[in-house]
Design an enzyme around this catalytic site. Structure first.
Site, PDB file in Angstrom:
ATOM      1  N   HIS A  97       0.802  -1.327  -0.316  1.00  0.00           N
ATOM      2  CA  HIS A  97      -0.047  -0.136   0.241  1.00  0.00           C
ATOM      3  C   HIS A  97       1.134   1.646  -0.304  1.00  0.00           C
ATOM      4  CE1 HIS A  97      -3.034  -2.634   0.568  1.00  0.00           C
ATOM      5  NE2 HIS A  97      -2.914  -3.229   2.164  1.00  0.00           N
ATOM      6  N   ASP A  98       1.580   1.113   1.220  1.00  0.00           N
ATOM      7  CA  ASP A  98       2.518   2.335   1.474  1.00  0.00           C
ATOM      8  C   ASP A  98       3.073   3.023   0.281  1.00  0.00           C
ATOM      9  OD1 ASP A  98       0.768   3.048   3.487  1.00  0.00           O
ATOM     10  OD2 ASP A  98       1.882   2.818   4.445  1.00  0.00           O
TER      11      ASP A  98
END
Ligand code: BDR
Ligand code: CA
Length: 320
Positions: A250-251
């Protein structure tokens, strides 16, 4: 007349984070991009695990990246109003399980993360500082509450958070970062800051497939090897859940956007945050089709060139 060359302007960023193996990958990507990014500071927030662990983990990542002097600040201990929710079931007890690393020797700065964010935004020239948020938005909302004059001074806020077409990952309706502190998210989306949102709709395309992870392993560097170990731990939960080849990373989408925005496509639209309904609290209600006249407040990404993203991640981790 001799041609003059001017150095490209680096983007000044503050990273607000709750590491997390995928947060760690994002931070590595940022430190591996010194030509484009100037990391003014890194703020820990309670999220995946309690603050004592996210601060520790953040400092471990800085040291792994060869940045023991990086300014690290500790922020919110818990969400604004709701009880704390954590994600040890995904990230492990420490939040950074998967690799054995020494405890950090560097310390967090004395200043509170919220005050660092305010001071930086009030002293750097207006419109030059980008906020990169990789966790719940508690620190940012608290800063906005304490000093509302920071809002128009932010160049852009690029966040990992939310999900719409893909649904949620902590409840059927909500993504973890928004769910943990929906009141903070509501305040941030209402602040008039230019927001770029990386929802699950994008990050679920960023799968840590075997061949992609092999390329990170092939770097043959210590940071690369540790990242591979972290990813092996991190992806196990989602592989079982989604039955996918690898887990969603994700990040780092946030940092990839700063470096190569052309990897992403999305739409500028209205996003509202549900804070009341027990069933859908933390939902990011995206008016993708423009069926309301609510003001557009965020660019919501929907598609990403996943191979391009992993090539960039691998290249930048290789520079550490
Ligand atoms: C987000 O929640 C955390 O578990 C990850 O670090 C990421 O920021 C994904 O929903
Ligand atoms: Ca995170």
């Amino acid at each position: 007349m001799a041609a003059t060359t001017t150095a490209p302007v680096k983007r000044k960023i503050i990273i607000d984070t709750d590491p997390g193996q995928d947060d760690a990958a994002a931070i590595m990507m940022a430190f591996g991009s010194p030509d484009e990014l100037e990391v003014l500071g890194l703020c820990a927030v309670a999220g995946n695990v309690p603050l004592s662990y996210t601060s520790r983990n953040l400092r471990i990542v800085c040291e792994l990246c060869g940045k023991p002097d990086a300014p690290v600040y500790e922020g919110a201990l818990k969400p604004l109003f709701r009880p704390q929710v954590t994600a040890e079931h995904v990230h492990g007890k420490t939040g950074l399980d998967g690799a054995v690393l020494p405890e950090p020797t560097m310390k967090a700065r004395e200043q509170h993360a919220v005050d660092f964010i305010i001071e930086t935004l009030m002293t750097e020239p207006e419109g030059t500082v980008t906020l990169c948020t990789l966790g719940p938005l508690t620190n940012i909302a608290t800063a906005l509450e304490k000093e509302p004059r920071i809002a128009p001074r932010v160049k852009e806020l690029v966040m990992m958070g939310g999900g719409f077409f893909e649904g949620g990952n902590i409840t059927p309706a909500a993504e973890f970062n928004i769910y943990v502190d929906p009141h903070a998210a509501k305040q941030v989306f209402a602040a008039g800051i230019p927001i770029v949102m990386m929802p699950l709709d994008v990050t679920h395309q960023l799968l840590t497939t075997k061949s992609r992870v092999e390329k990170i392993a092939a770097l043959g560097t210590r940071p690369g090897d540790v990242l591979v170990e972290w990813l092996a731990f991190f992806e196990r939960f989602d592989i079982e859940k989604y039955g996918s080849d690898g887990g969603p990373l994700h990040d780092p989408s946030v940092i990839a956007y700063l470096l190569k925005p052309e990897l992403f496509t999305g739409r500028h639209c209205n996003v509202e945050i549900e804070v009341d309904s027990p069933l859908t609290v933390g939902m990011t209600v995206v008016d993708w089709w423009g069926v309301t006249d609510r003001a557009k407040n965020a660019t919501v990404m929907r598609k990403v060139d996943a191979d391009g993203f992993f090539a960039l991640l691998t290249e930048r981790v290789g520079k550490l």
